[in-house]
Design a protein around this motif. Structure first.
Motif: not given
Length: 567
Positions: A38-40, A162-168, A211-221
């Motif tokens: 993810t950092l890469a 700690y981060l909250e909004d992973f979608s960005k 802290r859960m990722r949005p389902v849409e982001d998980v499926l997109k990945e």
């Protein structure tokens, strides 16, 4: 620091490393490190040329030596397992090379300014680094000095970020792995943190709220990475909290089910037995969307021990989950037992062993049982107050072990007794599995499922690795059956007419078989196989239909023959 990379026009090259000590083939090499990946992705989207790399320490050193002249920075993911390896490598690199060395990862949560001396790194960044690592490296690339959030400084501590909004943030990409070669396993994370507080667990003992990722982001990945794939994939959901929110789960399962119409994949997750007994219908829904293997926390067969761990589940809950999974036909359910953990004695070990034998009897062919010793992870209750659990920590920093030897004992058992207890436990589990196979207690459909998962998706469960794959005849039998799906059938799959008209096909060359274990008639059947129907061979050998049927049933059970409609 004086640093000149190859040319000022090139993107600064960054290597993000996860390494452990020198034991080839350990699990960490098989599972992608999503932190570095993810950092890469984040660095590559902002002007760097970053690659993620996972390997044992010796291979890491060889790789860095090859790349040293073009590297801008090497960044290490540090956890409890690899802290001594990272410290040694980091100090060596700073003595020999001019590139930056940066440290991050979960172990930094418990680091202080004293660790600047221990690791000799240019920076130790505490916390989730999508923003802080990018900011630190960007400043260095531009020749600026900067102090970022979470950076440990001399005589100063820092808070963990700690981060909250992973979608960005950028999604991990297969191509960001150094020397990427596609393998079956594809790791995915759907959340960070944990709401549970198990006494032995780093995540539960240290993390911020779930802290859960949005389902849409998980499926997109998942879809993006599957599009890059050229083979069937095995999704490995890495988070401990997959089965936390039933509403969110249903949305994710629906998305996975839709994706499976376009891509060939199956998946694994960890499930909480306390949740699953309250929502037993979810197991069927998970299987319908592609789950073929699940892990649940088992830990001990003693209720008081589970209560001390804070598991929020009882042995009866574990039994119930095993019962449901077996009834529903889940191919593999895995669980881990801690040997030498809280309040361990000879009596608790015996109780746990009896509980596992009962589970194996309930579900022949499904359970994949593993064992571990207590790891005194920083921040956990067992690390902070071992005496509450009758535990004596002999090596609090876990320097003397690579998960192969205990670093603690209990008031009731010595280190040697814990090792022997684990050995006896493993032997009894292994013997029970072998006995189930030998007695024919494992349904053929389960054996075939295990072969499909191993040969197609690279998922080798305990029964496959330790029993099926070691049986040469069995391996040939199911390999052919799966390779020629639909063209070859087993005897029990044939209808009455097919049992007369189909062609017998032998599995191996007749000269590879033990002729002393076969009757002359059985040898004759194998000699005629591949050329004649069942009825024709019976006529040639002057066998009644009933005698022929009995022989074919026996030979099928011995995995000697399959059947085809055509020559």
């Amino acid at each position: 620091m004086d640093f000149i990379w190859e040319t000022m026009n090139n993107k600064p090259k960054v290597l993000l490393v996860y390494t452990q000590r020198m034991v080839k083939g350990r699990t960490f090499e098989m599972i992608e490190n999503l932190g570095t990946l993810t950092l890469a992705a984040q660095l590559n989207a902002h002007g760097f040329a970053a690659k993620a790399y996972t390997a044992i320490a010796t291979d890491v050193m060889k790789t860095i030596e090859k790349m040293k002249d073009c590297l801008f920075a090497v960044c290490f993911y540090c956890d409890f397992d690899n802290q001594s390896a990272v410290a040694a490598i980091s100090k060596h690199l700073k003595e020999k090379h001019a590139f930056y060395v940066v440290l991050g990862g979960p172990q930094t949560l418990h680091m202080t300014d004293k660790d600047l001396e221990t690791y000799q790194a240019d920076a130790i960044l505490k916390g989730e680094g999508e923003e802080t690592l990018l900011e630190w490296l960007s400043a260095k690339a531009q020749g600026r000095e900067v102090v970022v959030q979470g950076e440990i400084r001399p005589d100063q501590n820092a808070n963990y970020v700690y981060l909250e909004d992973f979608s960005k943030y950028e999604l991990p990409k297969n191509k960001d792995v150094l020397n990427y070669e596609e393998r079956p396993l594809l790791a995915v994370s759907t959340a960070r943190g944990c709401p549970y507080r198990c006494a032995f667990c780093f995540e539960g003992g240290n993390s911020k709220n779930l802290r859960m990722r949005p389902v849409e982001d998980v499926l997109k990945e998942i879809e993006a990475r599957l599009k890059d794939s050229h083979r069937p994939r095995y999704l490995f959901f890495t988070d401990d909290t997959f089965t936390t929110d039933p509403v969110r789960m249903k949305k994710l399962l629906s998305g996975l089910k839709a994706l499976r119409k376009k891509h060939d994949f199956v998946w694994f997750c960890e499930g909480h037995p306390g949740f699953l007994v309250k929502h037993p219908e979810m197991i069927r829904e998970m299987m319908d969307s592609g789950m073929v293997r699940m892990q649940i926390g088992m830990e001990s067969g003693v209720e008081a021990v589970l209560r001390a761990y804070g598991k929020q589940a009882k042995p009866e809950d574990i039994k119930k989950v095993v019962e449901i999974c077996y009834r529903e036909g889940l191919p593999q359910l895995t669980g881990n037992y801690i040997i030498g953990g809280a309040f361990e004695t000879e009596e608790t070990l015996e109780t746990t062993t009896e509980a596992v034998m009962e589970l194996l009897n309930m579900a022949p062919g499904m359970l994949d049982i593993s064992t571990t010793f207590i790891m005194p992870l920083p921040g956990t209750q067992i690390y902070n107050q071992p005496e509450r659990f009758d535990i004596v920590l002999e090596d609090r920093e876990y320097i003397t072990s690579i998960e192969d030897f205990p670093v603690n004992h209990t008031k009731g058992l010595s280190l040697a007794e814990i090792c022997m207890g684990r050995s006896r436990f493993i032997t009894k589990v292994s013997n029970k599995m072998k006995e189930q196979f030998k007695k024919g207690l494992i349904p053929k459909a389960r054996i075939q499922d295990d072969f499909k998962l191993a040969l197609r998706y690279g998922i080798a469960g305990g029964y496959f690795k330790f029993i099926y794959a070691k049986n040469q005849q069995l391996f040939h039998y199911y390999s052919k059956l799966i390779a020629y799906k639909g063209l070859l059938k087993e005897w029990h799959e044939l209808n009455e007419e097919e049992q007369k008209s189909w062609i017998i096909q032998r599995i191996q060359n007749i000269f590879e078989l033990d002729s002393k274990a076969l009757s002359q008639t059985e040898l004759d059947i194998l000699m005629y196989s591949g050329r004649f129907t069942v009825k024709e061979i019976a006529e040639k050998l002057n066998l009644s239909s009933e005698n022929m049927k009995n022989l074919l049933v026996k030979m099928s059970y011995q995995h000697l023959i399959l059947f085809s409609a055509y020559i």
